[in-house]
Design a protein around this motif. Structure first.
Motif, PDB file in Angstrom:
ATOM      1  N   THR A 195    -111.690 -21.338 -38.682  1.00  0.00           N
ATOM      2  CA  THR A 195    -111.219 -21.482 -37.302  1.00  0.00           C
ATOM      3  C   THR A 195    -112.145 -22.367 -36.489  1.00  0.00           C
ATOM      4  O   THR A 195    -111.752 -22.909 -35.452  1.00  0.00           O
ATOM      5  CB  THR A 195    -111.113 -20.106 -36.620  1.00  0.00           C
ATOM      6  OG1 THR A 195    -112.362 -19.415 -36.747  1.00  0.00           O
ATOM      7  CG2 THR A 195    -109.998 -19.276 -37.252  1.00  0.00           C
ATOM      8  N   SER A 196    -113.387 -22.523 -36.949  1.00  0.00           N
ATOM      9  CA  SER A 196    -114.344 -23.406 -36.305  1.00  0.00           C
ATOM     10  C   SER A 196    -115.403 -23.766 -37.324  1.00  0.00           C
ATOM     11  O   SER A 196    -115.609 -23.042 -38.300  1.00  0.00           O
ATOM     12  CB  SER A 196    -114.992 -22.721 -35.090  1.00  0.00           C
ATOM     13  OG  SER A 196    -116.039 -23.511 -34.555  1.00  0.00           O
TER      14      SER A 196
ATOM     15  N   THR B 103    -113.580 -17.240 -38.401  1.00  0.00           N
ATOM     16  CA  THR B 103    -112.667 -16.628 -39.361  1.00  0.00           C
ATOM     17  C   THR B 103    -112.314 -17.647 -40.435  1.00  0.00           C
ATOM     18  O   THR B 103    -111.851 -18.754 -40.127  1.00  0.00           O
ATOM     19  CB  THR B 103    -111.382 -16.130 -38.678  1.00  0.00           C
ATOM     20  OG1 THR B 103    -111.726 -15.140 -37.709  1.00  0.00           O
ATOM     21  CG2 THR B 103    -110.424 -15.513 -39.700  1.00  0.00           C
TER      22      THR B 103
ATOM     23  N   THR C 160    -108.522 -13.304 -45.457  1.00  0.00           N
ATOM     24  CA  THR C 160    -109.437 -13.728 -44.406  1.00  0.00           C
ATOM     25  C   THR C 160    -110.806 -13.075 -44.555  1.00  0.00           C
ATOM     26  O   THR C 160    -110.951 -11.991 -45.117  1.00  0.00           O
ATOM     27  CB  THR C 160    -108.871 -13.389 -43.009  1.00  0.00           C
ATOM     28  OG1 THR C 160    -108.696 -11.965 -42.914  1.00  0.00           O
ATOM     29  CG2 THR C 160    -107.548 -14.086 -42.784  1.00  0.00           C
TER      30      THR C 160
ATOM     31  N   THR D 290    -110.110 -18.483 -43.927  1.00  0.00           N
ATOM     32  CA  THR D 290    -108.868 -18.098 -44.594  1.00  0.00           C
ATOM     33  C   THR D 290    -108.721 -18.899 -45.874  1.00  0.00           C
ATOM     34  O   THR D 290    -108.923 -20.118 -45.878  1.00  0.00           O
ATOM     35  CB  THR D 290    -107.639 -18.358 -43.698  1.00  0.00           C
ATOM     36  OG1 THR D 290    -107.809 -17.680 -42.459  1.00  0.00           O
ATOM     37  CG2 THR D 290    -106.370 -17.864 -44.366  1.00  0.00           C
TER      38      THR D 290
ATOM     39  N   GLU E  94    -109.840 -22.669 -45.123  1.00  0.00           N
ATOM     40  CA  GLU E  94    -109.897 -23.185 -43.757  1.00  0.00           C
ATOM     41  C   GLU E  94    -110.741 -22.279 -42.866  1.00  0.00           C
ATOM     42  O   GLU E  94    -110.792 -21.063 -43.064  1.00  0.00           O
ATOM     43  CB  GLU E  94    -108.476 -23.301 -43.180  1.00  0.00           C
ATOM     44  CG  GLU E  94    -107.587 -24.265 -43.962  1.00  0.00           C
ATOM     45  CD  GLU E  94    -106.167 -24.315 -43.435  1.00  0.00           C
ATOM     46  OE1 GLU E  94    -105.833 -23.452 -42.572  1.00  0.00           O
ATOM     47  OE2 GLU E  94    -105.405 -25.197 -43.860  1.00  0.00           O
TER      48      GLU E  94
END
Length: 725
Positions: free
Chosen positions: A615-616, A626, A678, A628, A613
């Motif tokens: 964050t953007s 970031t 991460t 993950t 995934e």
């Protein structure tokens, strides 16, 4: 001694004394050496006088506190101005305590432990009188035929940079002057020696400047950014000019663009080799081209001392160019504290306590354990059950030839062999050890003994590989399979129908046809160093869980070479949706993909990746993303995993690699444990050298990959919406 003091010293030096500082000779040339006068072969023909020796600047290859002290003491008694010698040696992967070869160390993906190995090597070398080590070698290598593959850290530029920094930190410590357990590092071979044509040592290198800057130069730059004190020139040509006479490479790039003001030293005899290269007519022209290129120290040829004074008298060069070189040499001597402490860390009594210390051997064992790569483990053959009867067979079953090339003062007879390690682990009645064959020969009697031992055992462990002379400098090979007698042994043993484990000792990626099909499990041990046998037995019995990952692809066939993970695509890529069956970029008789990809390595546990995934999905030059990824241990034992992150630039001004390693993390997972790992994506990581060699990023589409190796990955797309122009 300050810079002004050094400059005052230089004012007292005659021109000939200055030029002699640029000369490096092997220890037998020097008074005080136990080998004094034992000069044979090409060395005997060198036009070197007693005066040259009395004013020489550095010594090559000497080791041992008593020897260093004797040579230095005698030299200072004869040197008019009392200028101490620099003592240099090849401390590549250990001094007396031998660690795995650098290619193996890289497979640990553990820069901290690599740094520790360099710290220990420096500690042992410095107490023995060494001031400078000719390491690290950061040449990026894509051709396993090249013997010096073992001295590299592999095919990836990013990983090479990480280990370059780690080795320099380990060797040099924080303060060369006051830390007497440190040594100055010399990064090599500048530049692009690992790209020698056909994988043949000393051969031509022909790269575009963009490719040179993109892939081959970053490792050297990382070492210098970490404070590496010296650079060694390469034997090869760069853009048609031998490195040791290459002004564009050494003056324009290294000195002016990068701002390097440390010592530049030639490799052994490389200044005089400008003649057979065909760019110098004679020794005089070789000296002219090398000094103009910025080579400060001439190793083991006498072109400088024979001709520089004459070149100055004739107006070909100015004396200031000599002064610059001498200043750099004296500055390093001052930085090492040699003017105040000419014997520096050399200590005969302490040497006996420090060199080969048990604590050092323990680190060697740990690093060997982490460096081994499990390539195959069908039917859960490994780890072994201690109740099983073992037939240990092969030329490396009881061989100390596991230290590898460039093993300094390592003694093969003192290495822990597989036989010794097995005997500590198993009752004698459970172990039968036979040679089976030698590295390159086999007899009917040896084969008969091997078959008999195998028939009486529950499990066969076969220890095969390359003699250390088959690797390292001048150890280039076109056939990178195991020698035929060893393949014959494996084929015969496979007919016994017993579980068979193959242990590989070698300094390069191999073509493993003839090995994999006959083995239930294969462990790549490389040349594992002083504690190699102990580390391997720890892995075989599950005392330790394999965690090493390849930093160089293993080819399916030598005809694929060079084969590497971060290659470019073609206009007709194999497997494209609209590709015709035949007219694509492929072989008719072999796959395009390597046998084992970069980053590959198995474990005794099972690891699962999920939920990559971001964050953007939009990145700018001022904001990061970031990423993950979730990693779970779904197996039954604790394991260490090296989580790898790659990025692909889908559209560039120039063709971009299919994947590029950008980060990695080592994590430990207990059975049933899950961790989120991460990775921060920045605009800087997306920069590359454009057609005009500018280093910047482009707006556009990218793919992030996360996984256990370069092939088995999860992916997620993102956009760079404001690049750096």
């Amino acid at each position: 001694m300050t810079t002004s003091t050094i400059q005052n010293l230089m004012k007292q030096m005659t021109l000939h004394e200055k030029i002699a500082q640029l000369l490096q000779l092997a220890s037998p040339f020097f008074k005080g050496s136990t080998e004094q006068g034992h000069i044979t072969g090409p060395m005997a023909a060198m036009p070197i006088s007693d005066e040259h020796i009395e004013h020489a600047g550095s010594v090559l290859g000497v080791a041992g506190a008593a020897e260093v002290i004797s040579i230095q003491k005698t030299h200072l008694e004869n040197n008019r101005l009392g200028i101490p010698l620099l003592f240099m040696a090849d401390i590549i992967h250990g001094y007396k305590t031998i660690f795995p070869v650098p290619l193996a160390i890289a497979c640990s993906w553990d820069p901290e432990l690599a740094q520790k190995s360099a710290e220990i090597a420096a500690k042992e070398a410095s107490v023995s009188g060494v001031h400078v080590t000719f390491a690290p070698m950061v040449d990026l290598v894509r051709d396993p035929r090249w013997g010096r593959v073992m001295e590299s850290t592999g095919e990836d530029s990013y990983l090479n940079q990480v280990f370059a920094r780690a080795f320099v930190r380990g060797f040099q410590g924080q303060d060369l002057a006051n830390d007497l357990q440190s040594v100055a590092a010399c990064v090599k071979h500048f530049a692009a020696y690992g790209a020698a044509e056909a994988g043949r040592d000393y051969n031509t290198v022909d790269l575009s400047e963009r490719q040179l800057r993109e892939f081959y130069l970053p490792g050297y730059k990382a070492a210098l950014d970490e404070g590496c004190e010296m650079v060694m020139t390469a034997f090869n040509t760069v853009d048609g000019i031998p490195a040791s006479g290459n002004e564009k490479l050494m003056r324009s790039l290294l000195r002016e663009e990068w701002g390097f003001d440390g010592i530049l030293i030639s490799d052994w005899g490389a200044v005089k080799e400008l003649i057979p290269h065909g760019v110098a007519e004679d020794d005089k022209e070789a000296a002219l081209k090398a000094i103009k290129a910025g080579v400060d120290i001439e190793m083991m040829t006498a072109c400088y001392v024979q001709h520089l004074a004459q070149l100055i008298a004739e107006g070909e060069i100015k004396e200031t160019i000599i002064d610059e070189a001498v200043l750099r040499i004296l500055t390093l001597k001052e930085k090492l504290g040699l003017f105040e402490k000419p014997y520096r860390g050399a200590d005969v009594e302490l040497e006996q306590q420090v060199v080969g210390h048990q604590d050092h051997l323990q680190v060697s064992r740990e690093l060997a354990t982490k460096s081994c790569v499990l390539l195959k483990n069908d039917h859960h053959t490994l780890p072994l059950n201690s109740n099983k009867k073992i037939a240990l067979i092969g030329p490396f079953a009881d061989s100390g030839d596991i230290l590898g090339p460039w093993s300094a003062l390592g003694v093969k007879e003192e290495a822990v062999t597989l036989k010794q390690a097995f005997e500590k682990h198993l009752p004698i009645e459970q172990l039968n050890i036979v040679t089976g064959c030698h590295v390159e020969t086999i007899s009917s009697q040896q084969l008969e003994e091997a078959m008999q031992a195998a028939s009486n055992a529950d499990v066969i462990v076969v220890a095969v590989g390359e003699d250390s002379d088959m690797s390292g400098e001048a150890g280039c090979r076109t056939n990178i399979q195991l020698p035929a007698p060893q393949l014959e042994l494996l084929k015969a043993l496979a007919t016994c129908g017993k579980p068979m484990i193959t242990i590989l000792f070698n300094g390069r990626p191999l073509d493993l046809h003839g090995v994999l099909e006959h083995s239930d499990a294969v462990l790549e041990a490389w040349y594992p160093g002083s504690e190699g046998g102990s580390a391997i037995v720890d892995l075989l019995y599950g005392i330790k869980n394999p965690s090493g990952k390849l930093t160089m692809s293993f080819p399916d066939n030598v005809g694929q070479v060079p084969v590497y993970y971060n290659h470019f695509n073609t206009g007709r890529p194999q497997g494209a949706p609209d590709a015709q069956e035949r007219y694509v970029s492929q072989y008719l008789d072999a796959p395009n993909e390597p046998l084992f990809p970069f980053g590959f390595g198995l474990s005794y546990t099972q690891l699962s990746y999920s939920d990559l995934e971001l964050t953007s999905t939009q990145l700018t030059k001022d904001t990061d993303i970031t990423a993950t990824v979730t990693v779970s241990n779904v197996g039954n034992v604790t394991g260490e995993e090296i989580v790898q992150f790659y990025i692909q630039d889908l559209v560039g001004e120039v063709v971009r690699p299919l994947k590029e390693l950008k980060s990695f993390q080592r994590i430990s997972l207990k059975p049933g444990e899950t961790k989120q790992v991460t990775f921060t994506i920045t605009e800087q990581q997306l920069r590359y050298h454009h057609a005009d060699l500018s280093f910047k990023s482009d707006k556009g589409s990218f793919v992030l990959y996360a996984g256990t190796n370069s092939k088995d990955v999860l992916s997620h797309s993102f956009q760079l919406i404001s690049g750096r122009n």
